[in-house]
Design a protein around this motif. Structure first.
Motif, mmCIF file in Angstrom:
data_model
loop_
_atom_site.group_PDB
_atom_site.id
_atom_site.type_symbol
_atom_site.label_atom_id
_atom_site.label_comp_id
_atom_site.label_asym_id
_atom_site.label_seq_id
_atom_site.Cartn_x
_atom_site.Cartn_y
_atom_site.Cartn_z
ATOM 1 N N LEU A 112 1.443 -1.144 -0.044
ATOM 2 C CA LEU A 112 0.144 -0.355 -0.350
ATOM 3 C C LEU A 112 1.224 1.124 0.015
ATOM 4 C CD1 LEU A 112 -2.740 -1.070 2.455
ATOM 5 C CD2 LEU A 112 -2.959 -0.709 0.235
ATOM 6 N N GLN A 113 1.948 1.445 0.367
ATOM 7 C CA GLN A 113 2.937 1.954 0.582
ATOM 8 C C GLN A 113 3.273 2.539 -0.490
ATOM 9 O OE1 GLN A 113 4.074 3.875 2.925
ATOM 10 N NE2 GLN A 113 5.336 5.669 2.379
ATOM 11 N N GLN A 114 3.188 2.153 -2.010
ATOM 12 C CA GLN A 114 3.611 2.308 -2.960
ATOM 13 C C GLN A 114 2.010 3.050 -3.753
ATOM 14 O OE1 GLN A 114 4.645 -1.893 -4.237
ATOM 15 N NE2 GLN A 114 6.638 -1.180 -5.452
ATOM 16 N N LEU A 115 1.025 2.822 -3.216
ATOM 17 C CA LEU A 115 0.433 3.291 -3.706
ATOM 18 C C LEU A 115 -0.572 5.592 -3.447
ATOM 19 C CD1 LEU A 115 -2.415 0.682 -3.372
ATOM 20 C CD2 LEU A 115 -1.660 2.200 -5.779
ATOM 21 N N ARG A 116 0.693 5.196 -2.140
ATOM 22 C CA ARG A 116 0.627 7.062 -1.660
ATOM 23 C C ARG A 116 0.976 7.812 -2.071
ATOM 24 N NH1 ARG A 116 -0.281 6.102 3.808
ATOM 25 N NH2 ARG A 116 -0.052 4.770 5.040
ATOM 26 N N CYS A 117 1.628 7.737 -3.333
ATOM 27 C CA CYS A 117 1.883 8.834 -4.281
ATOM 28 C C CYS A 117 0.555 9.505 -4.959
ATOM 29 C CB CYS A 117 3.085 8.357 -5.095
ATOM 30 S SG CYS A 117 2.272 7.117 -6.205
ATOM 31 N N ALA A 119 -2.731 10.002 -3.338
ATOM 32 C CA ALA A 119 -3.553 10.031 -2.696
ATOM 33 C C ALA A 119 -3.668 11.802 -2.555
ATOM 34 C CB ALA A 119 -2.164 10.489 -1.185
ATOM 35 N N GLY A 120 -3.289 12.949 -3.312
ATOM 36 C CA GLY A 120 -2.822 13.762 -3.552
ATOM 37 C C GLY A 120 -4.085 14.421 -5.348
ATOM 38 N N LEU A 121 -4.178 12.820 -5.496
ATOM 39 C CA LEU A 121 -5.147 13.034 -7.209
ATOM 40 C C LEU A 121 -6.600 13.051 -6.631
ATOM 41 C CD1 LEU A 121 -2.805 9.998 -9.045
ATOM 42 C CD2 LEU A 121 -3.187 12.638 -9.509
ATOM 43 N N ARG A 122 -7.497 14.089 -6.318
ATOM 44 C CA ARG A 122 -8.270 14.377 -5.852
ATOM 45 C C ARG A 122 -9.516 14.193 -6.500
ATOM 46 N NH1 ARG A 122 -7.219 14.868 -1.183
ATOM 47 N NH2 ARG A 122 -5.497 16.295 -0.565
ATOM 48 N N THR A 143 -2.998 -9.480 -0.016
ATOM 49 C CA THR A 143 -3.437 -8.895 1.891
ATOM 50 C C THR A 143 -4.318 -8.980 1.690
ATOM 51 O OG1 THR A 143 -0.665 -7.786 1.874
ATOM 52 C CG2 THR A 143 -2.898 -7.347 3.262
ATOM 53 N N ALA A 144 -5.304 -9.974 3.062
ATOM 54 C CA ALA A 144 -7.065 -10.046 2.587
ATOM 55 C C ALA A 144 -7.416 -8.413 2.790
ATOM 56 C CB ALA A 144 -7.132 -10.287 3.917
ATOM 57 N N ALA A 145 -6.143 -7.962 3.572
ATOM 58 C CA ALA A 145 -7.158 -6.100 4.092
ATOM 59 C C ALA A 145 -7.460 -5.106 3.517
ATOM 60 C CB ALA A 145 -6.494 -5.895 5.770
ATOM 61 N N TYR A 146 -6.022 -5.137 2.134
ATOM 62 C CA TYR A 146 -5.598 -3.994 1.350
ATOM 63 C C TYR A 146 -7.196 -3.374 0.628
ATOM 64 C CZ TYR A 146 -7.397 -5.591 -3.137
ATOM 65 O OH TYR A 146 -7.893 -6.129 -4.520
ATOM 66 N N ARG A 147 -8.293 -3.856 0.284
ATOM 67 C CA ARG A 147 -9.307 -3.230 0.368
ATOM 68 C C ARG A 147 -10.007 -2.213 0.812
ATOM 69 N NH1 ARG A 147 -12.802 -4.111 -3.926
ATOM 70 N NH2 ARG A 147 -14.062 -3.869 -2.600
ATOM 71 N N ALA A 148 -9.998 -3.242 2.430
ATOM 72 C CA ALA A 148 -10.268 -2.223 2.831
ATOM 73 C C ALA A 148 -8.866 -1.115 3.909
ATOM 74 C CB ALA A 148 -10.443 -2.641 4.946
ATOM 75 N N ALA A 149 -8.063 -1.202 3.459
ATOM 76 C CA ALA A 149 -7.713 0.456 3.890
ATOM 77 C C ALA A 149 -7.962 1.226 2.419
ATOM 78 C CB ALA A 149 -6.069 -0.124 4.245
ATOM 79 N N LEU A 153 -7.390 5.155 2.405
ATOM 80 C CA LEU A 153 -5.744 5.841 1.726
ATOM 81 C C LEU A 153 -5.518 7.479 1.121
ATOM 82 C CD1 LEU A 153 -2.774 5.505 1.626
ATOM 83 C CD2 LEU A 153 -3.214 4.320 -0.148
ATOM 84 N N LEU A 154 -7.098 6.673 0.168
ATOM 85 C CA LEU A 154 -7.815 7.402 -1.680
ATOM 86 C C LEU A 154 -9.034 7.617 -0.552
ATOM 87 C CD1 LEU A 154 -5.184 4.975 -3.511
ATOM 88 C CD2 LEU A 154 -5.208 7.068 -3.044
ATOM 89 N N PRO A 155 -9.960 8.537 0.025
ATOM 90 C CA PRO A 155 -10.685 8.661 0.831
ATOM 91 C C PRO A 155 -11.649 8.773 -0.674
ATOM 92 C CG PRO A 155 -9.080 10.637 1.345
ATOM 93 C CD PRO A 155 -8.580 9.458 0.858
ATOM 94 N N GLY A 156 -11.065 9.321 -1.199
ATOM 95 C CA GLY A 156 -12.022 9.634 -3.103
ATOM 96 C C GLY A 156 -12.868 8.866 -4.326
ATOM 97 N N LEU A 157 -12.193 7.683 -3.710
ATOM 98 C CA LEU A 157 -12.349 6.614 -4.065
ATOM 99 C C LEU A 157 -14.107 6.028 -3.742
ATOM 100 C CD1 LEU A 157 -9.894 3.717 -4.218
ATOM 101 C CD2 LEU A 157 -10.342 5.393 -5.880
ATOM 102 N N ARG A 158 -14.501 5.901 -5.392
ATOM 103 C CA ARG A 158 -16.086 5.618 -5.400
ATOM 104 C C ARG A 158 -16.170 3.714 -5.958
ATOM 105 N NH1 ARG A 158 -15.678 8.789 -2.334
ATOM 106 N NH2 ARG A 158 -17.037 11.151 -2.816
ATOM 107 N N ASP A 159 -14.275 3.347 -6.435
ATOM 108 C CA ASP A 159 -14.813 2.408 -7.162
ATOM 109 C C ASP A 159 -13.489 1.442 -6.694
ATOM 110 O OD1 ASP A 159 -14.318 0.449 -9.685
ATOM 111 O OD2 ASP A 159 -16.346 0.322 -10.024
#
Length: 258
Positions: A112-117, A119-122, A143-149, A153-159
């Motif tokens: 998930l660390q590789q996806l933190r970049c 986060a700024g894509l609103r 990792t079973a929890a990746y979908r929940a996290a 990490l990216l609060p704008g996601l809808r899908d």
């Protein structure tokens, strides 16, 4: 006529050139390219792709891409398909400020660390890391929890992976999952019970109509306006009747002799 291609810097795979882009799109200027599909072309080097500054839709799936540097200049890019490549670093995508949909299924994203970049894509609403139908995934999906996290990490996601994570659609999906779990994963065979309705009696009956305060006020004002119109109509009728009586009492002008 076949399009002439160049090899990447490591001598393997195809390198994107201005000639390849123009031949693929029919455009004479790279700035005029809005939509580009280069699926399964053996591309390993993105070359001059960053010169397509007005590009909005890009499909690079099924290639051999590992470096995304040239994509950093694509400020207008809204839809990007990078599935089935060799990508692990996503840093250049942090500059794609218009990005709304990103498909990374079938790559080498391991944490998930590789996806933190991202986060700024609103505007980013759709992210795919796994495609069950195409049997594509990323190491992070183990990792079973990746979908929940991801929503945190990216609060704008809808899908996520083709499934809604917010709104009425996601609530229905979660309800179906909970129901399936309760029916299929019980502790063991239970004694049969009498059938019970899923909802309480009267659940499907339409609720009594209730007017909101706004509707009530609108009805009141409409009633007053209607009464005023009727009063004005009555007064107009009286005035017309009086005028008719006054005119009927006058002598005929033609009877006067000069």
């Amino acid at each position: 006529m076949e399009t002439q291609t160049e090899k990447g810097e490591d001598g393997e795979g195809t390198r994107i050139t201005a000639q390849l882009l123009k031949a693929s799109t029919g455009e004479f200027a790279l700035e005029s390219i809005l939509l580009l599909k280069l699926r399964g072309r053996g591309i390993a080097d993105l070359g001059c792709l960053g010169d397509c500054t007005n590009l909005e839709w890009l499909d690079l799936s099924g290639n051999a891409i590992s470096q995304l540097g040239p994509l950093a200049g694509l400020k207008a890019l809204a839809v990007l398909n990078l599935s089935r490549n060799r990508i692990s670093s996503l840093e250049p995508l942090s500059s794609c400020e218009s990005l709304q949909s990103l498909n990374l299924a079938g790559n080498q994203v391991s944490s998930l660390q590789q996806l933190r970049c991202l986060a700024g894509l609103r505007r980013l609403e759709s992210l795919r890391l796994r495609d069950a139908l195409g049997q594509l995934s990323n190491p992070v999906c183990a990792t079973a929890a990746y979908r929940a996290a991801l929503p945190e990490l990216l609060p704008g996601l809808r899908d996520i992976d083709g499934e809604r994570v917010s709104g009425r659609g996601s609530e229905l999906f979660q309800l179906c999952q909970d129901l399936d779990s309760s029916l299929g994963h019980g502790p063991g065979p239970a004694a049969p019970r009498a059938a019970q309705p899923w909802v309480q009696a009267g659940f499907w009956e339409p609720p009594p109509l209730r007017r909101s305060s706004i509707v009530e006020e609108a009805y009141r004002q409409f009633g007053e306006a209607l009464r005023e119109c009727r009063e004005l109509g009555r007064r107009a009728d009286d005035t017309i009747a009086q005028a008719e009586r006054a005119l009927s009492g006058r002598a005929d002008p033609g009877s006067y002799v000069f």
